[in-house]
Design a protein around this motif. Structure first.
Motif, PDB file in Angstrom:
ATOM      1  N   LYS A  16       0.870  -1.194   0.000  1.00  0.00           N
ATOM      2  CA  LYS A  16       0.000   0.000   0.000  1.00  0.00           C
ATOM      3  C   LYS A  16       0.899   1.235   0.000  1.00  0.00           C
ATOM      4  CE  LYS A  16      -3.566  -2.442   2.480  1.00  0.00           C
ATOM      5  NZ  LYS A  16      -4.291  -2.619   3.733  1.00  0.00           N
ATOM      6  N   ILE A  17       1.246   1.681  -1.185  1.00  0.00           N
ATOM      7  CA  ILE A  17       2.140   2.826  -1.352  1.00  0.00           C
ATOM      8  C   ILE A  17       1.292   4.034  -1.747  1.00  0.00           C
ATOM      9  CG2 ILE A  17       4.101   3.738  -2.653  1.00  0.00           C
ATOM     10  CD1 ILE A  17       5.010   0.823  -3.078  1.00  0.00           C
ATOM     11  N   ALA A  18       1.535   5.155  -1.090  1.00  0.00           N
ATOM     12  CA  ALA A  18       0.791   6.382  -1.379  1.00  0.00           C
ATOM     13  C   ALA A  18       0.968   6.780  -2.848  1.00  0.00           C
ATOM     14  CB  ALA A  18       1.263   7.505  -0.458  1.00  0.00           C
ATOM     15  N   PRO A  19      -0.086   7.323  -3.465  1.00  0.00           N
ATOM     16  CA  PRO A  19      -0.008   7.695  -4.887  1.00  0.00           C
ATOM     17  C   PRO A  19       1.174   8.620  -5.233  1.00  0.00           C
ATOM     18  CG  PRO A  19      -2.276   7.780  -4.150  1.00  0.00           C
ATOM     19  CD  PRO A  19      -1.433   7.536  -2.932  1.00  0.00           C
ATOM     20  N   ALA A  20       1.475   9.602  -4.406  1.00  0.00           N
ATOM     21  CA  ALA A  20       2.596  10.509  -4.688  1.00  0.00           C
ATOM     22  C   ALA A  20       3.923   9.751  -4.660  1.00  0.00           C
ATOM     23  CB  ALA A  20       2.621  11.657  -3.680  1.00  0.00           C
ATOM     24  N   VAL A  21       4.029   8.766  -3.771  1.00  0.00           N
ATOM     25  CA  VAL A  21       5.248   7.949  -3.675  1.00  0.00           C
ATOM     26  C   VAL A  21       5.350   7.051  -4.902  1.00  0.00           C
ATOM     27  CG1 VAL A  21       6.460   6.189  -2.324  1.00  0.00           C
ATOM     28  CG2 VAL A  21       5.267   8.059  -1.148  1.00  0.00           C
ATOM     29  N   GLU A  22       4.240   6.444  -5.311  1.00  0.00           N
ATOM     30  CA  GLU A  22       4.244   5.617  -6.518  1.00  0.00           C
ATOM     31  C   GLU A  22       4.677   6.415  -7.738  1.00  0.00           C
ATOM     32  OE1 GLU A  22       0.473   3.612  -7.061  1.00  0.00           O
ATOM     33  OE2 GLU A  22       1.283   1.835  -6.057  1.00  0.00           O
ATOM     34  N   THR A  23       4.173   7.638  -7.867  1.00  0.00           N
ATOM     35  CA  THR A  23       4.541   8.487  -8.999  1.00  0.00           C
ATOM     36  C   THR A  23       6.041   8.792  -8.974  1.00  0.00           C
ATOM     37  OG1 THR A  23       2.333   9.459  -9.100  1.00  0.00           O
ATOM     38  CG2 THR A  23       4.116  10.722 -10.124  1.00  0.00           C
ATOM     39  N   ALA A  24       6.557   9.157  -7.803  1.00  0.00           N
ATOM     40  CA  ALA A  24       7.989   9.463  -7.672  1.00  0.00           C
ATOM     41  C   ALA A  24       8.832   8.238  -8.003  1.00  0.00           C
ATOM     42  CB  ALA A  24       8.294   9.974  -6.269  1.00  0.00           C
ATOM     43  N   LEU A  25       8.403   7.055  -7.562  1.00  0.00           N
ATOM     44  CA  LEU A  25       9.129   5.819  -7.877  1.00  0.00           C
ATOM     45  C   LEU A  25       9.097   5.537  -9.379  1.00  0.00           C
ATOM     46  CD1 LEU A  25       7.967   3.514  -4.946  1.00  0.00           C
ATOM     47  CD2 LEU A  25      10.299   4.333  -5.350  1.00  0.00           C
ATOM     48  N   ASP A  26       7.937   5.720  -9.992  1.00  0.00           N
ATOM     49  CA  ASP A  26       7.803   5.456 -11.428  1.00  0.00           C
ATOM     50  C   ASP A  26       8.702   6.384 -12.252  1.00  0.00           C
ATOM     51  OD1 ASP A  26       5.946   3.486 -10.876  1.00  0.00           O
ATOM     52  OD2 ASP A  26       4.200   4.752 -11.328  1.00  0.00           O
ATOM     53  N   VAL A  27       8.841   7.625 -11.809  1.00  0.00           N
ATOM     54  CA  VAL A  27       9.680   8.582 -12.527  1.00  0.00           C
ATOM     55  C   VAL A  27      11.156   8.226 -12.367  1.00  0.00           C
ATOM     56  CG1 VAL A  27      10.459  10.998 -12.567  1.00  0.00           C
ATOM     57  CG2 VAL A  27       8.008  10.474 -12.460  1.00  0.00           C
ATOM     58  N   ARG A  28      11.589   7.981 -11.135  1.00  0.00           N
ATOM     59  CA  ARG A  28      13.014   7.727 -10.874  1.00  0.00           C
ATOM     60  C   ARG A  28      13.427   6.322 -11.326  1.00  0.00           C
ATOM     61  NH1 ARG A  28      17.462  10.139  -8.211  1.00  0.00           N
ATOM     62  NH2 ARG A  28      18.924   8.535  -7.614  1.00  0.00           N
ATOM     63  N   TYR A  29      12.541   5.341 -11.149  1.00  0.00           N
ATOM     64  CA  TYR A  29      12.876   3.937 -11.441  1.00  0.00           C
ATOM     65  C   TYR A  29      11.803   3.324 -12.352  1.00  0.00           C
ATOM     66  CZ  TYR A  29      15.851   4.606  -7.338  1.00  0.00           C
ATOM     67  OH  TYR A  29      16.781   5.077  -6.447  1.00  0.00           O
ATOM     68  N   PRO A  30      11.854   3.594 -13.643  1.00  0.00           N
ATOM     69  CA  PRO A  30      10.815   3.086 -14.548  1.00  0.00           C
ATOM     70  C   PRO A  30      10.724   1.558 -14.611  1.00  0.00           C
ATOM     71  CG  PRO A  30      12.406   4.473 -15.741  1.00  0.00           C
ATOM     72  CD  PRO A  30      12.829   4.428 -14.316  1.00  0.00           C
ATOM     73  N   GLU A  31      11.800   0.864 -14.255  1.00  0.00           N
ATOM     74  CA  GLU A  31      11.781  -0.605 -14.293  1.00  0.00           C
ATOM     75  C   GLU A  31      11.642  -1.213 -12.895  1.00  0.00           C
ATOM     76  OE1 GLU A  31      15.142  -2.098 -16.514  1.00  0.00           O
ATOM     77  OE2 GLU A  31      14.941  -0.497 -17.988  1.00  0.00           O
ATOM     78  N   ASP A  32      11.147  -0.427 -11.951  1.00  0.00           N
ATOM     79  CA  ASP A  32      11.050  -0.847 -10.549  1.00  0.00           C
ATOM     80  C   ASP A  32      10.191  -2.107 -10.376  1.00  0.00           C
ATOM     81  OD1 ASP A  32      10.977  -0.928  -7.769  1.00  0.00           O
ATOM     82  OD2 ASP A  32       9.440   0.627  -7.616  1.00  0.00           O
ATOM     83  N   ARG A  33      10.782  -3.098  -9.696  1.00  0.00           N
ATOM     84  CA  ARG A  33      10.062  -4.330  -9.356  1.00  0.00           C
ATOM     85  C   ARG A  33      10.056  -4.542  -7.840  1.00  0.00           C
ATOM     86  NH1 ARG A  33      13.631  -8.133 -11.621  1.00  0.00           N
ATOM     87  NH2 ARG A  33      12.335  -9.700 -10.679  1.00  0.00           N
ATOM     88  N   ALA A  34      10.567  -3.567  -7.079  1.00  0.00           N
ATOM     89  CA  ALA A  34      10.804  -3.738  -5.644  1.00  0.00           C
ATOM     90  C   ALA A  34       9.627  -3.270  -4.789  1.00  0.00           C
ATOM     91  CB  ALA A  34      12.081  -3.002  -5.242  1.00  0.00           C
TER      92      ALA A  34
END
Length: 189
Positions: free
Chosen positions: A152-170
């Protein structure tokens, strides 16, 4: 002939004991480097979380982890890193040996072992050279890990992760899951 056999066996036992002692010494040295790495990174993350929350911590973690990795490797002359079966940064993907150890950590956890104490080390051949390999499991703590690695990751955190790590699987971890491991490779020759 019997004396020769006894001599060979004695030498082999002595060499085995010396190697075991060397491996324990190298493991202790690796533990110290990993502890310093983990403490430094945790300090940076906690400070970033307090200063600006998880979105700020994402950037700090990315920069700090790379700097701490480089500093640890430069200071020791070893390869010091972090890896995972579910990487956030594909540059941290495990090699075959690390992947096997990570899978064994997951099996050990499933069998009830506490991830906080999990480690594995051995001497192996790598491209014809003997090296010492060490790994220490990184368990997922409820805080601060799950704010960026949980289910359960906050939407703003998910967006920041998607921008910095487009291939994020963690993502998708729960407390006490094995998030990854610190890994150390020391030359033995």
């Amino acid at each position: 002939m019997t004396k020769l056999i006894v001599l060979v066996v004695t030498l082999a036992v002595s060499a085995g004991a010396a190697l075991a002692g060397d491996l324990e010494t190298r493991a202790a040295e690796s533990r110290a480097v990993v502890k310093a790495f983990a403490d430094s990174l945790k300090g940076e993350l906690v400070a970033a979380l307090k200063a600006g929350g998880p979105v700020i911590a994402i950037d700090v973690c990315g920069r700090s982890a790379a700097a701490i990795t480089k500093d640890s490797s430069d200071r020791t002359g070893w390869r010091v890193a972090r890896t995972s079966l579910k990487t956030r940064n594909s540059n941290n993907a495990p090699d075959a040996w690390e992947s096997a150890v990570l899978k064994s950590f997951d099996a050990r956890r499933a069998a009830g072992e506490d991830p906080k104490s999990m480690e594995f080390f051995e001497a192996v051949s790598d491209d014809g050279k003997r090296v010492f390999r060490y790994m220490k499991a990184i368990p997922t703590a409820a805080k601060p890990c799950l704010s960026c690695h949980g289910t359960k990751i906050a939407p703003a955190v998910e967006t920041a992760l998607d921008v910095r790590y487009p291939e994020d699987r963690a993502r998708g971890y729960e407390a006490r899951d094995i998030r990854g491991a610190f890994t150390v490779t020391q030359p033995m020759d």
